[in-house]
Design a protein around this motif. Structure first.
Motif, PDB file in Angstrom:
ATOM      1  N   TYR A  50      -3.272  -5.171   7.688  1.00 23.33           N
ATOM      2  CA  TYR A  50      -3.893  -5.062   6.373  1.00 23.33           C
ATOM      3  C   TYR A  50      -3.515  -6.256   5.507  1.00 23.33           C
ATOM      4  O   TYR A  50      -2.537  -6.953   5.769  1.00 23.33           O
ATOM      5  N   LYS A  51      -4.284  -6.477   4.484  1.00 22.86           N
ATOM      6  CA  LYS A  51      -3.945  -7.454   3.451  1.00 22.86           C
ATOM      7  C   LYS A  51      -4.536  -6.974   2.134  1.00 22.86           C
ATOM      8  O   LYS A  51      -5.566  -6.299   2.095  1.00 22.86           O
ATOM      9  N   ARG A  52      -3.881  -7.326   1.073  1.00 19.95           N
ATOM     10  CA  ARG A  52      -4.385  -6.986  -0.258  1.00 19.95           C
ATOM     11  C   ARG A  52      -5.398  -8.026  -0.714  1.00 19.95           C
ATOM     12  O   ARG A  52      -5.326  -9.203  -0.371  1.00 19.95           O
ATOM     13  N   ALA A  53      -6.349  -7.584  -1.519  1.00 11.60           N
ATOM     14  CA  ALA A  53      -7.344  -8.488  -2.089  1.00 11.60           C
ATOM     15  C   ALA A  53      -7.838  -7.854  -3.390  1.00 11.60           C
ATOM     16  O   ALA A  53      -7.335  -6.806  -3.822  1.00 11.60           O
ATOM     17  N   LYS A  54      -8.802  -8.507  -4.008  1.00 12.12           N
ATOM     18  CA  LYS A  54      -9.428  -7.948  -5.210  1.00 12.12           C
ATOM     19  C   LYS A  54     -10.918  -8.210  -5.163  1.00 12.12           C
ATOM     20  O   LYS A  54     -11.371  -9.226  -4.630  1.00 12.12           O
ATOM     21  N   ILE A  55     -11.652  -7.276  -5.720  1.00  8.01           N
ATOM     22  CA  ILE A  55     -13.074  -7.486  -5.976  1.00  8.01           C
ATOM     23  C   ILE A  55     -13.203  -7.522  -7.489  1.00  8.01           C
ATOM     24  O   ILE A  55     -13.200  -6.478  -8.144  1.00  8.01           O
ATOM     25  N   PRO A  59      -8.337  -3.763  -7.445  1.00  5.33           N
ATOM     26  CA  PRO A  59      -7.465  -4.010  -6.290  1.00  5.33           C
ATOM     27  C   PRO A  59      -7.969  -3.266  -5.068  1.00  5.33           C
ATOM     28  O   PRO A  59      -8.312  -2.081  -5.143  1.00  5.33           O
ATOM     29  N   VAL A  60      -8.020  -3.959  -3.933  1.00  6.06           N
ATOM     30  CA  VAL A  60      -8.493  -3.333  -2.691  1.00  6.06           C
ATOM     31  C   VAL A  60      -7.571  -3.729  -1.534  1.00  6.06           C
ATOM     32  O   VAL A  60      -6.743  -4.638  -1.655  1.00  6.06           O
ATOM     33  N   ILE A  61      -7.735  -3.033  -0.438  1.00 10.11           N
ATOM     34  CA  ILE A  61      -6.997  -3.316   0.794  1.00 10.11           C
ATOM     35  C   ILE A  61      -8.010  -3.560   1.903  1.00 10.11           C
ATOM     36  O   ILE A  61      -8.888  -2.716   2.138  1.00 10.11           O
ATOM     37  N   LEU A  62      -7.909  -4.702   2.549  1.00  8.83           N
ATOM     38  CA  LEU A  62      -8.687  -4.964   3.767  1.00  8.83           C
ATOM     39  C   LEU A  62      -7.832  -4.513   4.938  1.00  8.83           C
ATOM     40  O   LEU A  62      -6.701  -4.981   5.101  1.00  8.83           O
ATOM     41  N   VAL A  63      -8.344  -3.582   5.759  1.00  9.21           N
ATOM     42  CA  VAL A  63      -7.500  -2.982   6.793  1.00  9.21           C
ATOM     43  C   VAL A  63      -8.310  -2.692   8.042  1.00  9.21           C
ATOM     44  O   VAL A  63      -9.492  -2.344   7.965  1.00  9.21           O
ATOM     45  N   ARG A  64      -7.655  -2.839   9.199  1.00  9.55           N
ATOM     46  CA  ARG A  64      -8.271  -2.431  10.461  1.00  9.55           C
ATOM     47  C   ARG A  64      -7.639  -1.105  10.867  1.00  9.55           C
ATOM     48  O   ARG A  64      -6.434  -1.027  11.109  1.00  9.55           O
ATOM     49  N   GLY A  65      -8.462  -0.058  10.928  1.00  6.52           N
ATOM     50  CA  GLY A  65      -7.966   1.292  11.186  1.00  6.52           C
ATOM     51  C   GLY A  65      -7.689   1.569  12.642  1.00  6.52           C
ATOM     52  O   GLY A  65      -7.901   0.724  13.520  1.00  6.52           O
ATOM     53  N   GLU A  66      -7.231   2.799  12.898  1.00  8.18           N
ATOM     54  CA  GLU A  66      -6.921   3.203  14.265  1.00  8.18           C
ATOM     55  C   GLU A  66      -8.156   3.165  15.158  1.00  8.18           C
ATOM     56  O   GLU A  66      -8.057   3.022  16.377  1.00  8.18           O
ATOM     57  N   ASP A  67      -9.332   3.319  14.572  1.00 10.62           N
ATOM     58  CA  ASP A  67     -10.583   3.248  15.326  1.00 10.62           C
ATOM     59  C   ASP A  67     -11.085   1.812  15.456  1.00 10.62           C
ATOM     60  O   ASP A  67     -12.207   1.597  15.903  1.00 10.62           O
ATOM     61  N   VAL A  84      -1.182   1.958  -3.907  1.00  8.67           N
ATOM     62  CA  VAL A  84      -0.538   2.565  -2.739  1.00  8.67           C
ATOM     63  C   VAL A  84      -0.048   1.502  -1.767  1.00  8.67           C
ATOM     64  O   VAL A  84       0.741   1.791  -0.858  1.00  8.67           O
ATOM     65  N   CYS A  85      -0.513   0.274  -1.941  1.00  5.74           N
ATOM     66  CA  CYS A  85      -0.071  -0.836  -1.090  1.00  5.74           C
ATOM     67  C   CYS A  85       0.378  -1.958  -2.005  1.00  5.74           C
ATOM     68  O   CYS A  85      -0.416  -2.489  -2.794  1.00  5.74           O
ATOM     69  N   ARG A  86       1.665  -2.332  -1.906  1.00  4.56           N
ATOM     70  CA  ARG A  86       2.195  -3.403  -2.762  1.00  4.56           C
ATOM     71  C   ARG A  86       2.566  -4.653  -1.986  1.00  4.56           C
ATOM     72  O   ARG A  86       2.865  -5.680  -2.573  1.00  4.56           O
ATOM     73  N   GLU A  87       2.579  -4.564  -0.664  1.00  6.21           N
ATOM     74  CA  GLU A  87       2.844  -5.749   0.152  1.00  6.21           C
ATOM     75  C   GLU A  87       1.556  -6.570   0.261  1.00  6.21           C
ATOM     76  O   GLU A  87       0.467  -6.027   0.356  1.00  6.21           O
ATOM     77  N   GLU A  88       1.704  -7.903   0.284  1.00  5.63           N
ATOM     78  CA  GLU A  88       0.512  -8.747   0.373  1.00  5.63           C
ATOM     79  C   GLU A  88      -0.207  -8.563   1.700  1.00  5.63           C
ATOM     80  O   GLU A  88      -1.432  -8.636   1.776  1.00  5.63           O
ATOM     81  N   LYS A  89       0.560  -8.351   2.760  1.00  5.81           N
ATOM     82  CA  LYS A  89      -0.037  -8.109   4.072  1.00  5.81           C
ATOM     83  C   LYS A  89       0.989  -7.420   4.945  1.00  5.81           C
ATOM     84  O   LYS A  89       2.185  -7.372   4.626  1.00  5.81           O
ATOM     85  N   GLY A  90       0.529  -6.867   6.061  1.00  2.78           N
ATOM     86  CA  GLY A  90       1.457  -6.192   6.950  1.00  2.78           C
ATOM     87  C   GLY A  90       0.711  -5.413   8.006  1.00  2.78           C
ATOM     88  O   GLY A  90      -0.469  -5.646   8.260  1.00  2.78           O
ATOM     89  N   ASN A  91       1.434  -4.449   8.600  1.00  2.00           N
ATOM     90  CA  ASN A  91       0.832  -3.602   9.625  1.00  2.00           C
ATOM     91  C   ASN A  91       1.443  -2.212   9.475  1.00  2.00           C
ATOM     92  O   ASN A  91       2.657  -2.068   9.313  1.00  2.00           O
ATOM     93  N   GLY A  92       0.603  -1.197   9.527  1.00  2.00           N
ATOM     94  CA  GLY A  92       1.107   0.160   9.396  1.00  2.00           C
ATOM     95  C   GLY A  92       0.017   1.174   9.658  1.00  2.00           C
ATOM     96  O   GLY A  92      -1.166   0.847   9.698  1.00  2.00           O
ATOM     97  N   LYS A  93       0.466   2.424   9.831  1.00  2.00           N
ATOM     98  CA  LYS A  93      -0.493   3.496  10.097  1.00  2.00           C
ATOM     99  C   LYS A  93      -0.897   4.231   8.838  1.00  2.00           C
ATOM    100  O   LYS A  93      -1.844   5.016   8.860  1.00  2.00           O
TER     101      LYS A  93
END
Length: 414
Positions: A50-55, A59-67, A84-93
């Motif tokens: 995931y990574k944080r971004a803005k429109i 504030p939004v999160i760009l994320v690749r889900g389990e699917d 709910v997400c304060r890290e600029e980017k990372g990986n998590g479920k």
């Protein structure tokens, strides 16, 4: 909002850069009705990335889900409003709100609420997931999102500017790029539209970047990197939806110079595209996708409004995924020479933005002129117009789209 008194075909009013009410309207309308760039697929390559971004201001999160689907989620807890997400980017479920620990899956579903017994028995978690931005599409790895569910498909929105996006990315033999090299983040004291206008402005280069050009010209590199600065050696075009390009033809020697340093890669590119197309690929192009994305040289540049008089700019130098390591190192070195805060170019631009912002406090002279080349532009059909490299045709095209999105009262979508 009625912009008739603030936005004329050949000029814009200072209030577009200074009025907080207009800025709020831009966030409410323009950034919710347009396809806005939020990231690149290489930034969320793996499940859970995931990574944080803005429109706009959202504030939004760009994320690749389990699917493995790529989603854009609004970064705001449905309970009491915290990110709910304060890290600029990372990986998590999952994403967990720092306030009361409401926890969401990376597809946005609400999966748990602590101390649930104090909620009513019929308390339904099903309707309390993170808001999914309704439209998410990508083009050649560039991911865009839009709150307006009725917007045209991304490919149609991009229209003819896709040819220049393709030419930029085709310098990669596979056509793929990678944004793992990091990002330079800068802020300047001025409105976001100053960067929007400047990124394809060929008029300022010889003056604002005079020192850099002078140094580089001693090594005869400036024409190879930026093309000739003669009015007849380049062009600017404006496209439907406010997109634009500033292009300088590559020096005819460019292929030979590339071949001397990277013979096998050059031959492979030439075999794939042909010499004529390769010379087009080696041209210097500043490509703008309205309202917030540039592809300039070796970088993806994102314009992020912060307030009416503050803007954040993020520059992502990108790697060509299958190019020789030495070529990518060379590209990174060229990027570092001009664009970061310690480079020769960007600080000059920001200094000018600061001067413009201060000058716009002069209420006695409210208009900014954008009429350069208005008497001599070509209509290429399908909404495409072409001018000389130092014309202001692209700025006029940007503000035509701006007026279409901001100047009506149809609301801001979802």
């Amino acid at each position: 909002m009625n912009l008739d008194e603030l936005l004329l075909p050949d000029r814009v009013h200072r209030r577009l850069y200074t009025d907080p009410a207009i800025y709020d309207e831009e966030m409410r309308t323009l950034f919710r009705r347009a396809w806005v760039y939020v990231g690149h697929e290489s930034e969320v390559r793996n499940v859970g990335d995931y990574k944080r971004a803005k429109i706009g201001s959202e504030p939004v999160i760009l994320v690749r889900g389990e699917d493995e689907a790529v989603r854009v989620l609004v970064n705001r807890c449905l309970h009491r409003g915290s990110l709910v997400c304060r890290e600029e980017k990372g990986n998590g479920k999952f994403f967990r709100c720092p306030y009361h620990a409401w926890t969401y899956r990376n597809n946005g579903d609400l999966m748990g609420v602590p101390k649930r017994s104090r909620y009513p028995r019929d308390f339904d978690l099903g309707g309390l997931g993170l808001v999914n931005v309704p439209r998410v599409e990508s083009y050649r790895g560039l991911v865009f999102a839009c709150f307006d569910d009725g917007i045209e498909p991304l490919v149609e929105y991009l229209g003819p500017v896709r040819d220049y996006v393709d030419a930029t990315l085709d310098f990669s033999l596979s056509g793929e790029i990678d944004l793992s090299a990091g990002v330079s983040r800068h802020r300047y004291p001025g409105n976001w539209k100053l960067q929007m206008e400047n990124g394809v402005d060929g008029y300022h280069t010889a003056f604002v970047h005079e020192t850099y050009i002078g140094i580089m010209s001693r090594a005869e590199e400036v024409e190879l990197k930026f093309g000739s600065h003669g009015e007849d050696q380049g062009w600017t075009e404006t496209f439907p939806r406010g997109h634009a390009v500033l292009a300088r033809r590559a020096d005819p020697r460019a292929i030979d110079v590339l071949r001397e340093q990277f013979p096998e890669y050059t031959s492979a590119l030439e075999a794939k595209h042909g010499s004529e197309r390769l010379l087009e690929i080696l041209a210097h192009m500043n490509v703008f996708v309205f309202p917030n994305l540039f592809l300039i040289g070796h970088q993806i540049r994102v314009v992020q409004p912060v307030s009416v008089d503050e803007t954040e700019v993020m520059m992502y130098p990108y790697l060509l995924t299958d190019a020789p390591e030495a070529l990518n190192r060379k590209r990174m070195a060229e990027h570092e020479g001009f664009y970061p805060p310690t480079g020769f170019g960007t600080p000059d631009d920001y200094e000018v933005f600061s001067a413009v912002t201060e000058g716009l406090q002069a209420m006695s002279t409210p208009w900014l002129l954008l009429n350069r080349g208005a008497h001599d532009c070509q209509d290429l059909g399908d909404g495409v117009r072409r001018g000389s490299p130092t014309d202001e045709i692209h700025q006029r095209g940007m503000y035509a789209e701006y007026a279409r999105l901001v100047g009506s009262d149809q609301g801001g979508g979802a």
